[in-house]
Design an enzyme around this catalytic site. Sequence first.
Site, PDB file in Angstrom:
ATOM      1  N   GLY A 596       0.958  -1.202   0.076  1.00  0.00           N
ATOM      2  CA  GLY A 596       0.034   0.043  -0.075  1.00  0.00           C
ATOM      3  C   GLY A 596       0.691   1.486  -0.007  1.00  0.00           C
ATOM      4  O   GLY A 596       2.296   1.283   0.173  1.00  0.00           O
ATOM      5  N   ARG A 597       0.221   2.060  -0.351  1.00  0.00           N
ATOM      6  CA  ARG A 597       1.217   3.611  -0.311  1.00  0.00           C
ATOM      7  C   ARG A 597       0.100   4.655   0.106  1.00  0.00           C
ATOM      8  O   ARG A 597      -1.245   4.611   0.117  1.00  0.00           O
ATOM      9  CB  ARG A 597       0.956   3.835  -1.632  1.00  0.00           C
ATOM     10  CG  ARG A 597       2.329   3.617  -2.332  1.00  0.00           C
ATOM     11  CD  ARG A 597       2.430   3.957  -3.820  1.00  0.00           C
ATOM     12  NE  ARG A 597       2.819   2.509  -4.508  1.00  0.00           N
ATOM     13  CZ  ARG A 597       3.903   2.171  -4.927  1.00  0.00           C
ATOM     14  NH1 ARG A 597       4.774   3.085  -4.624  1.00  0.00           N
ATOM     15  NH2 ARG A 597       4.138   0.916  -5.481  1.00  0.00           N
ATOM     16  N   GLY A 598       0.505   5.641   0.947  1.00  0.00           N
ATOM     17  CA  GLY A 598      -0.363   6.688   1.496  1.00  0.00           C
ATOM     18  C   GLY A 598       0.578   7.815   1.351  1.00  0.00           C
ATOM     19  O   GLY A 598       1.859   8.126   0.875  1.00  0.00           O
ATOM     20  N   PHE A 600       2.045   9.207   3.659  1.00  0.00           N
ATOM     21  CA  PHE A 600       2.861   8.949   4.867  1.00  0.00           C
ATOM     22  C   PHE A 600       3.996   8.239   4.215  1.00  0.00           C
ATOM     23  O   PHE A 600       5.347   8.338   4.454  1.00  0.00           O
ATOM     24  CB  PHE A 600       2.387   8.164   5.602  1.00  0.00           C
ATOM     25  CG  PHE A 600       3.125   7.632   6.822  1.00  0.00           C
ATOM     26  CD1 PHE A 600       3.077   8.302   8.016  1.00  0.00           C
ATOM     27  CD2 PHE A 600       3.812   6.289   6.761  1.00  0.00           C
ATOM     28  CE1 PHE A 600       4.094   7.877   9.124  1.00  0.00           C
ATOM     29  CE2 PHE A 600       4.583   6.023   7.682  1.00  0.00           C
ATOM     30  CZ  PHE A 600       4.659   6.639   8.763  1.00  0.00           C
ATOM     31  N   LYS A 617       4.443   0.022   8.031  1.00  0.00           N
ATOM     32  CA  LYS A 617       4.393   1.419   7.225  1.00  0.00           C
ATOM     33  C   LYS A 617       5.656   2.176   7.418  1.00  0.00           C
ATOM     34  O   LYS A 617       5.975   2.585   8.729  1.00  0.00           O
ATOM     35  CB  LYS A 617       3.229   2.192   8.181  1.00  0.00           C
ATOM     36  CG  LYS A 617       2.550   3.213   7.530  1.00  0.00           C
ATOM     37  CD  LYS A 617       1.196   3.611   7.942  1.00  0.00           C
ATOM     38  CE  LYS A 617       1.156   5.137   7.668  1.00  0.00           C
ATOM     39  NZ  LYS A 617      -0.362   5.398   8.390  1.00  0.00           N
ATOM     40  N   ASP A 715     -10.373  11.354   9.163  1.00  0.00           N
ATOM     41  CA  ASP A 715     -10.245  11.183   7.876  1.00  0.00           C
ATOM     42  C   ASP A 715     -10.697   9.839   7.631  1.00  0.00           C
ATOM     43  O   ASP A 715     -10.038   8.701   6.990  1.00  0.00           O
ATOM     44  CB  ASP A 715      -8.376  10.998   7.461  1.00  0.00           C
ATOM     45  CG  ASP A 715      -8.196  11.198   6.086  1.00  0.00           C
ATOM     46  OD1 ASP A 715      -8.972  11.560   5.170  1.00  0.00           O
ATOM     47  OD2 ASP A 715      -6.912  10.535   5.669  1.00  0.00           O
TER      48      ASP A 715
END
Length: 925
Positions: A596-598, A600, A617, A715
């Site tokens: 995943g990517r965010g 952050f 993460k 969020d």
Amino acid sequence: MTARWLFLFLLGVAGSAVLQVHGQADSLGFISIDCGLPGKTGYIDSTTKLSYATDAGFTNTGTNHNISAEYVTPTTGKIWRSVRSFPDGLRNCYTLRSLVPGLKYLIRALFKHGNYDGRLNRWPIFDIHIGVNYWQTVNITDGDMPVIAEIITVISGDSVQVCLVNTGSGTPFISSLELRPLKNKLYPQSDMSQALVLATRANVGASANLRYPDDPHDRIWISLNVPSWMAISTTKEVQNSVIDFFEVPSTVTQTGVTSINSSTPIIFFWDVTSAKDSMPGYVFMLYMAELQHLPSNALRQFYVKLNDKPWDTKPRGLKYLETTVLYNEKPDYASQQYIFSLEATTNSTLPPILNALEIFSVVPTTGLATTTQEISAMTTIRDMYQVKKNWMGDPCAPKNFAWNGLHCGYAVSRPPTITGLNLSSSGLSGNISSSFASLKGLQYLDLSGNNLMGSIPDTLSQLSSLTLLDLTGNQLTGSIPSGLLKRTQDDSLTLRYGNNPNLCSNGNSCQPPKKKPRSMVVVHIVVPIFVVLIIVLLSILLLCMRKRRQGTTTNSVRPQNESIDNYGHTSLRLESRRFTYSELEVITNGFQRVVGRGGFGKVYDGFLEDGTQVAVKLRSESSNQGVQEFLAEAQSLAKIHHKNLVSMFGYCKEREYMALVYEYMSEGALDEHLRGKDNNTRTLSWRQRLLIALESAQGLEYLHKGCNPPLIHRDVKTSNILLNTNLEAKIADFGLLKAFNNDSDTHVSTARVVGTPGYVDPEYYATFQLTSKSDVFSFGVVLLEIVTGQPSIPNDPEPTSIIQWARQRLARGNIEAVVDIHMHGDHDVNSVWKVADTALKCTAQAPEQRPTMTDVVALLHECLELEDARNHMNARFYTAGSDTNLNNYSQYDTGMSTDVSQSRTALEAEHFDRVPRMSDGPAVR
Ligand SMILES: *[C@@H]1O[C@H](CO)[C@@H](O)[C@H](O)[C@H]1NC(C)=O
Ligand SMILES: *[C@@H]1O[C@H](CO)[C@@H](O)[C@H](O)[C@H]1NC(C)=O
Ligand SMILES: *[C@@H]1O[C@H](CO)[C@@H](O)[C@H](O)[C@H]1NC(C)=O
Ligand SMILES: *[C@@H]1O[C@H](CO)[C@@H](O)[C@H](O)[C@H]1NC(C)=O
Ligand SMILES: *[C@@H]1O[C@H](CO)[C@@H](O)[C@H](O)[C@H]1NC(C)=O
Ligand SMILES: *[C@@H]1O[C@H](CO)[C@@H](O)[C@H](O)[C@H]1NC(C)=O
């Protein structure tokens, strides 16, 4: 191409009796296998003149049988006389090789039981898979009636496996397997992500079945005649139109039927037989051509209707001797029946006409296979050690068919990886294969209790994720290679090598060159995770019970940097485990797999020492999420715990590196499921959606009500709702979490507005007043996405807010206009209404009009009850299982024998008999 011509030439010289056995495809690119035929020599089929090979070279399991004599008549074709059956193992496969990657193929499996096992009336039901994807269920209902399973699919690799899967209802078997290449433009509804499974293919009004060579693609067209239909035919060639995606042969369209007169429609229908999990979508092709030269005062013009609605926009007029194909590009979903009606217009003087038809169901082919590199390593290992396990098909996929002794990791949108291999006491002998070192994701390798000889290859030390290597109880010799020794020294690997009498003897030192000597078994001490969890739970209890009164919220949850940096002096240390950066490297196998990517940074897949899968993460340098937010999340997560909130195992703060280690949520984020970003998953049913909504609502409710001080997530969105293997929902991403003052229930922030466009409470925008009602607003958007499958800002046709989009449509009272079509209408309407209504309440402009999360949880409970009440009444639609097990709707009769002309009469008679059996073929009335 050259090779093919060369082959043709050789065939010509050597005579047509010589067949290639292992080259697989013939000069047309056809592969034709007569399964169960003994020996290695094939034959040429007398009708089609196609070469059939034995199945040697295509599979190496199963046993040959002849069908019983009572099922053999002089017209029974050779392919039906023998079968191969698979009494052992869950899954047995045929491998078809030398294919062109990316090309479309027609693959056909044929089954005629013929009481080959002498157990009359015990007909099996089993599944077939194409590669790692479910193809269909084969339901044998009689010993004589052949079942044809046909799929049109794009093959991505240079080979494909056809697997027979034992589902516990009898031994799988097969009579014949055929592969025919197609042009990619044919059957445009079949592409990389979905395939067409044949339900029926009818040559309407014909007197005989047709296949190769009449049809160069060797489709089998079954003749269909009905007494109330009038057969018409021509001897002239019928053309296909210039733009043609189906290449129906003229011999098929030269025959057709009309109804008795222009006031009588042609009607046929197709029954959807009950499906276990989801209703299949169907595509239909209707082929129509004018076969009569019409005088100028005559008119043949008709409508095509499906379930009483026009299927075609305008009335059909046909061209003389040219085929018109009517088909749907996207599958249709009807709940029970597809009734087609061809009705003449009032102006028409002639009745409607129909020449041929095809019906297919659509199946997804998006299951991901293990990488070819790992497959070939595993195949080498299997073959080298002659592993006596049923290692067939893909090693890891589908999940429930992973090979015995194998542990695989499944990440969203990535091929599965082999993470563990246990071959203890499996009778292995010989050297340790270098192929083990090709399994790059390996975390444990257990080769204990075998008869392995030779030295230990040092290449194993390059497996950076490997944390356990067990070589105990073999006949290994030499010493421990230096690379492995080094890994054990820095504690990244546990190596067990006891009970190898000749290892480390005769001066072969097994001790590390420097450092203090270690014992034979290097023990890697793992802090038991459950202890950490208990500590976390305890501290949550403390946190949530202790009433913390703070004048301002800014420092109630927001952590102080020092409190984390001063390792050893803070409460955080007690609450969760602290990882070093190098430990994270080991856990994630060098940050290999991004899941995943965010804003952050990236999220990586990893495994703790005990095999627990985790998500790591890692904050990236360029992250716009600041150190503050990172620390806020670490702090929040360590303190709060709820089954619907993603929990944290620990964190890392070392130099510039910051990372969080959470529980792994294998099914990814909700938005991917709603919008099919993750091709591996199927559409969520309404009940699954309701459960996800309820669970995430409970998570939010806990933040608002369960902790003191209360917390606002800030969020809430579908990409922050994660799902685990059981599709249980948990709220993630606490980076923006804020505590607010419970007394006024309001927090005035001077900071920039945070959150995600499409979800942010307009009131918050206007006033910077942040309350728990802002989360309720965002959750309302989530609910709308769950109902509609639309993104928070749909493009329909202009980008608009989903709230407006849904309000406009719901205002017209039409719930079906907003409901996600992927649910195929399989939902309780009242429960959908109630959720939509709740969503609108949550997104009310004025915060005080919005319900609290506690109200939302209660409302969603009621919705679930409504849906469950319906499912009790209608049990066949409801299943908690995750396996698609579509009914067998493709069984139909075929007289495919060596001599079609001889069996013709029998066939026709059978067809008449079978017309009333609606589920087996298109019925007629
Ligand atoms: C099937 O019959 C053929 C001859 O018709 C024979 O050669 C073959 O051995 C039989 N196969 C089995 C498995 O009995
Ligand atoms: C058409 O055929 C139907 C059924 O045979 C019959 O009832 C009807 O009268 C016919 N109509 C015309 C216009 O011939
Ligand atoms: C039927 O014929 C009339 C008169 O020629 C014409 O106006 C009408 O559009 C036609 N209807 C259809 C459906 O073609
Ligand atoms: C491998 O399997 C054996 C027997 O089932 C078991 O005792 C052993 O613990 C397993 N090894 C690993 C590493 O899980
Ligand atoms: C097995 O390993 C030994 C030494 O490690 C080597 O001499 C031998 O050739 C190997 N045998 C095979 C079959 O690879
Ligand atoms: C198999 O077919 C029979 C007869 O049509 C039917 O009753 C049965 O439900 C089918 N089974 C499955 C699993 O589809």
